[in-house]
Design a protein around this motif. Structure first.
Motif, short mmCIF file in Angstrom:
data_model
loop_
_atom_site.label_atom_id
_atom_site.label_comp_id
_atom_site.label_asym_id
_atom_site.label_seq_id
_atom_site.Cartn_x
_atom_site.Cartn_y
_atom_site.Cartn_z
N VAL A 217 -16.03 18.25 -32.53
CA VAL A 217 -16.57 19.52 -33.03
C VAL A 217 -18.07 19.34 -33.21
N THR A 218 -18.86 20.20 -32.57
CA THR A 218 -20.31 20.04 -32.64
C THR A 218 -20.95 21.34 -33.15
N ALA A 219 -22.21 21.24 -33.55
CA ALA A 219 -22.89 22.42 -34.05
C ALA A 219 -24.38 22.31 -33.78
N GLY A 220 -25.00 23.46 -33.49
CA GLY A 220 -26.45 23.51 -33.31
C GLY A 220 -27.16 23.20 -34.62
N GLU A 221 -26.57 23.70 -35.70
CA GLU A 221 -27.07 23.38 -37.04
C GLU A 221 -25.89 23.44 -38.00
N PRO B 11 -11.16 18.63 -26.24
CA PRO B 11 -12.30 19.48 -25.90
C PRO B 11 -13.54 19.14 -26.74
N ILE B 12 -14.67 19.72 -26.34
CA ILE B 12 -15.87 19.69 -27.18
C ILE B 12 -16.11 21.12 -27.64
N LEU B 13 -16.07 21.34 -28.93
CA LEU B 13 -16.15 22.70 -29.47
C LEU B 13 -17.51 22.91 -30.14
N TRP B 14 -18.40 23.54 -29.42
CA TRP B 14 -19.75 23.77 -29.93
C TRP B 14 -19.85 25.16 -30.56
#
Lengths: 157, 333
Positions: free
Chosen positions: B116-120, B88-91
């Motif tokens: 694993v992604t993040a806005g900041e 998955p892509i976990l934002w």
């Protein structure tokens, strides 16, 4: 058999290619060429690794590089030496101003992270793999360590 | 945000992406198996994240603005169907560090290829725990892989990640280069960094987290003042923002190809020449910190195992596997 000139030509070909090894068989013998760390296996005498280092067998062609870096056998069977699994910089703490992962007297379990070995910004967090107490730290923080170099001495419990 | 909320949010975004025109509240509530009030709440939550909707009575909602966050439904349409990375892509809107989250999830069975992604990032970290500014508009993500290769090839993971970033961004017209071993430069200034953490099991890498940070779409002023003379952002350097979800998909597609080859025994060596051509460190005077020692000289080449060859005095070379290039003759390389 091949002439020296032919062997040189093969070496040049191997050098320019992405192959890591080349083995040719002839009726009267065979030639095997391998690059860098891929030590030609039959040329390396078997080195007795310490018992505690009984890692799963590496891939068939993975001859142990720099065999001379293997630690001397530990005499006391309760003592275990944690060695470096790779070439890199040895760090005792997760950050320059953080306390070390472990020190002399630290109680450790198999999953305890004891240090980091860094190569090319790849941080390898080394787990103890045994239970016991750290009795000696054998490498300096920030030092370059070789494959198989002793890092910690552990008294097993 | 709870797992379920994330799933609903992603499904909702997908529904809007696939819709040609407005989607009625009733249809959304049917598709998601939620009450219309719950759907409305989720739509309000999306608005908080930068989405904008036009609601017309009796017709439904239409998405009029979709932010370019690194969310699964926005990235996935750009991924090749056979890509093993990106599922998955976990934002999350904000994370302390994507590497940290990935390492935590690794203990709970995170699958190979998860991103694993993040806005900041509020606690983004570089080498040796140095702070890495990660404001909104950047690309902050961690790729998680299981059993990628033998331990002796582990450095390939970060070298190949740098190549994947270069390939993807260059294809999009952003002429990035590599500073050994894996910094991403744009116009000689740092615009991206890679930090990998691994756990080994015997002679094999058990799992690895490959953290990649790219200063993409934000102003230079968002970076700490003390690094502004050596760092840049893609927006600042090129004058245009990149499509972040698309860029992530392209990086993952390249990385997937490179990591598959690595598993099959064709790692860094197989792309050595291409890598060297992209490496701006070679041919310049450098000073490399190797542990507590400084090695100075001319960077001559990068070996097929990834180590840097430095000519310290005429005819004398030193090969370094670890360390950091501090400066060089040409500024900022």
């Amino acid at each position: 058999m091949l002439t020296m000139e032919e062997i040189r030509e093969l070496i040049r070909l191997l050098d320019d290619s992405t192959l890591t090894e080349l083995e040719l068989e002839f009726e009267d013998g065979k030639v095997r060429l391998a690059k860098r760390a891929e030590v030609v296996s039959y040329a390396v005498p078997q080195v007795a690794m310490p018992v505690a280092q009984a890692a799963p067998a590496p891939a068939a062609q993975a001859a142990q590089p720099t065999a001379n870096a293997a630690p001397a056998a530990v005499e006391d069977p309760a003592l275990h030496v944690i060695t470096s699994p790779m070439v890199g910089t040895f760090y005792r703490a997760p950050a320059p101003d953080a306390p070390p992962f472990v020190d002399v007297g630290s109680q450790i379990g198999p999953k305890t992270v004891v240090c980091i070995i860094e190569a090319m910004k790849l941080m390898n967090e080394i787990e103890a793999e045994v239970s016991g107490e750290i009795v000696e730290v054998l490498a300096e923080n920030g030092q370059l360590v070789e494959y198989g170099q002793p890092l910690f001495k552990v008294r097993r419990t | 945000m709870a797992q379920d909320d994330t799933r609903v949010r992603d499904q909702l975004i997908e529904a809007f992406l696939l819709a040609d025109g407005p989607v009625s509240g009733e249809e959304l509530s049917h598709r998601l198996g939620l009450s219309r009030t719950a759907v409305w709440k989720h739509i309000k939550a999306l608005e908080q994240l930068g989405f904008a909707f036009e609601a017309s009575p009796r017709v439904g909602y239409r998405a009029v603005r979709i932010p370019d966050e690194l969310m699964a439904p926005l990235v996935r349409p750009h991924l090749p169907p056979d890509c093993l990375l990106g599922s998955p892509i976990l934002w999350a809107e904000s994370r302390a560090s994507t590497n940290e989250t990935a390492l935590e999830l690794a203990q709970k069975g995170l699958p190979h290829g998860a991103v694993v992604t993040a806005g900041e990032q509020t606690g983004g970290r570089g080498r040796r725990d140095r702070a890495w500014a990660s404001p909104r508009g950047g690309m902050w993500f961690t790729v998680f892989v299981r059993n990628p290769c033998a331990l002796r090839h582990a450095p390939d993971l970060t070298l190949l990640a740098a190549l994947a970033v270069c390939r993807a961004l260059r294809a999009d017209g952003v002429p990035v280069e590599i500073k050994w071993p894996n910094d991403i430069l744009l116009g000689g200034r740092k615009t991206g960094g890679i930090l990998a953490q691994i756990r080994a099991e015997g002679e094999m890498v058990d799992h690895a987290v490959i953290g990649i940070g790219l200063n993409a779409n934000f102003a230079l002023e968002e970076l700490p003042e003390e690094i502004r003379d050596r760092a840049t952002t893609i927006l600042h350097a090129t004058g245009r923002p990149i499509d972040r979800p698309k860029a992530l998909a392209h990086i993952l597609a390249e990385l997937d190809r490179l990591y598959r080859d690595l598993r099959d025994g064709r790692g860094f060596q197989a792309v050595h020449a291409e890598w060297i051509a992209l490496c701006s460190t070679i041919g310049h005077e450098v000073e490399v910190a190797v542990g507590d020692e400084r090695v100075r000289g001319m960077a001559r080449s990068v070996e097929p195992d990834g180590s840097l060859v430095i000519e310290t005095s005429p005819g004398v070379t030193r090969t370094v596997v670890s360390g950091e290039v501090l400066f060089s003759d040409r500024e900022h390389i």
